[in-house]
Every structure is written in C-alpha cells, then in structure tokens.
Design a protein around this motif. Sequence first.
Motif, short mmCIF file in Angstrom:
data_model
loop_
_atom_site.label_atom_id
_atom_site.label_comp_id
_atom_site.label_asym_id
_atom_site.label_seq_id
_atom_site.Cartn_x
_atom_site.Cartn_y
_atom_site.Cartn_z
N GLN A 1 0.62 13.86 -1.45
CA GLN A 1 -0.40 13.09 -0.75
C GLN A 1 -0.19 13.14 0.77
O GLN A 1 -0.75 12.33 1.51
CB GLN A 1 -0.40 11.64 -1.24
N ARG B 1 8.98 9.57 3.00
CA ARG B 1 9.65 8.28 3.15
C ARG B 1 11.04 8.50 3.73
O ARG B 1 11.57 9.62 3.75
CB ARG B 1 9.76 7.57 1.81
N GLU C 1 0.92 3.56 2.11
CA GLU C 1 1.40 3.79 3.47
C GLU C 1 2.55 2.86 3.81
O GLU C 1 3.54 3.28 4.44
CB GLU C 1 0.25 3.60 4.47
N GLU C 2 2.45 1.59 3.40
CA GLU C 2 3.54 0.63 3.63
C GLU C 2 4.79 1.04 2.85
O GLU C 2 5.91 0.91 3.35
CB GLU C 2 3.10 -0.77 3.22
N THR D 1 0.86 -1.19 0.00
CA THR D 1 0.00 0.00 0.00
C THR D 1 0.90 1.23 0.00
O THR D 1 2.10 1.14 0.30
CB THR D 1 -0.91 0.03 1.23
N LEU E 1 5.00 11.77 -3.15
CA LEU E 1 4.48 11.42 -1.83
C LEU E 1 4.04 12.66 -1.08
O LEU E 1 3.01 12.66 -0.38
CB LEU E 1 5.55 10.66 -1.03
N LEU F 1 2.55 12.53 2.46
CA LEU F 1 3.38 11.45 2.96
C LEU F 1 4.86 11.76 2.73
O LEU F 1 5.21 12.62 1.92
CB LEU F 1 3.02 10.13 2.27
N ALA G 1 5.60 4.10 1.98
CA ALA G 1 6.20 5.29 2.60
C ALA G 1 6.95 4.94 3.89
O ALA G 1 7.95 5.59 4.23
CB ALA G 1 5.11 6.32 2.88
N SER G 2 6.49 3.92 4.60
CA SER G 2 7.11 3.57 5.87
C SER G 2 8.36 2.70 5.70
O SER G 2 9.13 2.51 6.66
CB SER G 2 6.11 2.85 6.77
#
Length: 306
Positions: free
Chosen positions: A222, A226, A195-196, A193, A219, A224, A198-199
């Motif tokens: 949105q 990284r 979110e995954e 995803t 990112l 976000l 970006a993390s």
Amino acid sequence: MESIQHFSLAGIDLNLLVVFDALMTEQHLTRAAEKIGLSQPATSNALARLRKLFKDDLFIKTSKGITPTPRAIALAVPIREALTQIQSVVSSQPEFDPKTSDRVFRIGMDDYTEIVFLSKLLQELSHIAPNVRVQVRSSTWQKAPKLLDADEIDLALGYFPEFSSWHQKQTLYLETFICVASAERFKKRKRLTIEEYASASHLLVSPKEDMVGMVDELLAQQGLSRIVAVSVPNFLIVPFVLVSTELVATIPSQIVATLTQTWNLYAFPLPFEMPGFSVDMLWHSKSDRDPGHTWLRELITRLCPE
C-alpha cells in the motif's frame, strides 16, 4: 543379573498348543476338533506335529477315545498357563484413569503455545488428574516431527505446515492478529488508521531474529512503511516492553487475550487485512489408540478458544 535365554519360535506354530489343550481337556479327537473349530483330519495332522515337536506320543488311542502319556500330563499345566497368559495379553485393553494416574506427558511447545495453553492445562489437571505431570520440550514446526520420531515427546502444539505420513495432525483453531500496546498510553484510541499505524514505533516478534515481518510486506503493498524500534525472538518479553513504552505490537489474538488478563495492555484491531494461521496438535500414529494419549488430546481440544 543373569541374562535371559532367547530362542526362535519361527518353527513353532503356537496354534498347536491350542490343539494340545483341547485334546487334554476332551481326551477325544472328534470332540477336541469340534471344540476348537477344526476338522478331524486337521486335528489329527496337528497331533502328528505335536508328537514330532515334543518327541513323544502324547496321546494313546483307547476304546473311549485317547489318554495322555506321562509326558502329556507333565506338559498340561504349563501349556494351559501359557495359553491363559497369552490370551490375557491379547484380549486385555489398556486403561487410563486420570484420577489415579501418575503418568508424565511430554509436550512439545513453542512460546506461543506455552502462553496460551500451559496455564489452562495445569489448572485443569490439578482438578481432574492431580498426579499427572507435564514435561514441556522446546519445539518448532521443524523440530516437532523429529522429536516425535525419536520418542522424545508424546505430542506437539503449534503450527505444522509440514509433517510425515505417519504423523497425525488435528487443527485446533484458526488464529488471527491484532494490535496491542500500553493501556495507559493508548486506551483513549479505540483504533488506528493505517497511516497512524505506519507512523507509530513498533515492537516486532521475529523467530527469524530479523527486523522485517509480514506486516512490512503488507504495508509495502500500500506504499507505506513502519519503524521497527525493537525486534525480539519470542513473545515472552512483549508485555514487559509494551507497558513501559509507546511501542505497538502486532501479535496473535490469543496471546493478547492471555496477556491482558495480567498486564495493563490495550488491544485494538488492525487497520488492514492480515492472514492468520492454524494452531495444530501433532502426534505419532503409534500413539493414536493409547487411552492416556487420547484422553490428553481430548482435554487439550476442550481447552481451545471457541
């Protein structure tokens, strides 16, 4: 070595030699004029200019036409040989036989095109042009036009947003970006995803040698961000780092397709849209009709991904 004496041809009309050869062959003014497609007055004018050029009468009128002087007879063979050689040079078409050629092609490449093209090109050459050799020159979109203009490369492969009007560009294909990571650590995850993604910790390939790339801008749109754990200036080190870490890299799909043939890497799609780029071939217009150059361009085009 003794130097060759050069002289100016500015005051000499080489067409006069064609007239001389026709007069020598026909030994008749009218027939000579017909043979070379000139009127009789134009041929007579050309004869007058020949006499002035060679400081000799060259041809004397007789009851049957004209007869050459000793000077004309002495000139006949050298002039015929010169005309034959000129005609051969002008009418000959250069040929290129890949089976026998030992030509060295100088190709400007960056690390992307080296990875994607070079191995396939050399494999193909080994089958169809075993004596042809390749010299790779380090190139970027800024350097390639200058190398072409300096005749230091025959063509360049890469992305070329800017070039001069005397350069020719062919778009080979459009490239896209995908994710790649260690197969041992990521193969169970078919996709991430956003979110995954970006993390995760990332490896960034940055020719500018910084820690921020296009992904970070996308990112940020949105809300976000990284973590870029490491930034490298080229693609060559990427597989060495990925197979031994949990880092994720976002790189061109054709790079990934090549690397996964050898390395234990796993590819999966990006969880967001990202613009791609064109992969182009650039060359100087002066090489456009060179048979060997044409052959190489056609070969490279055939090696492109579909």
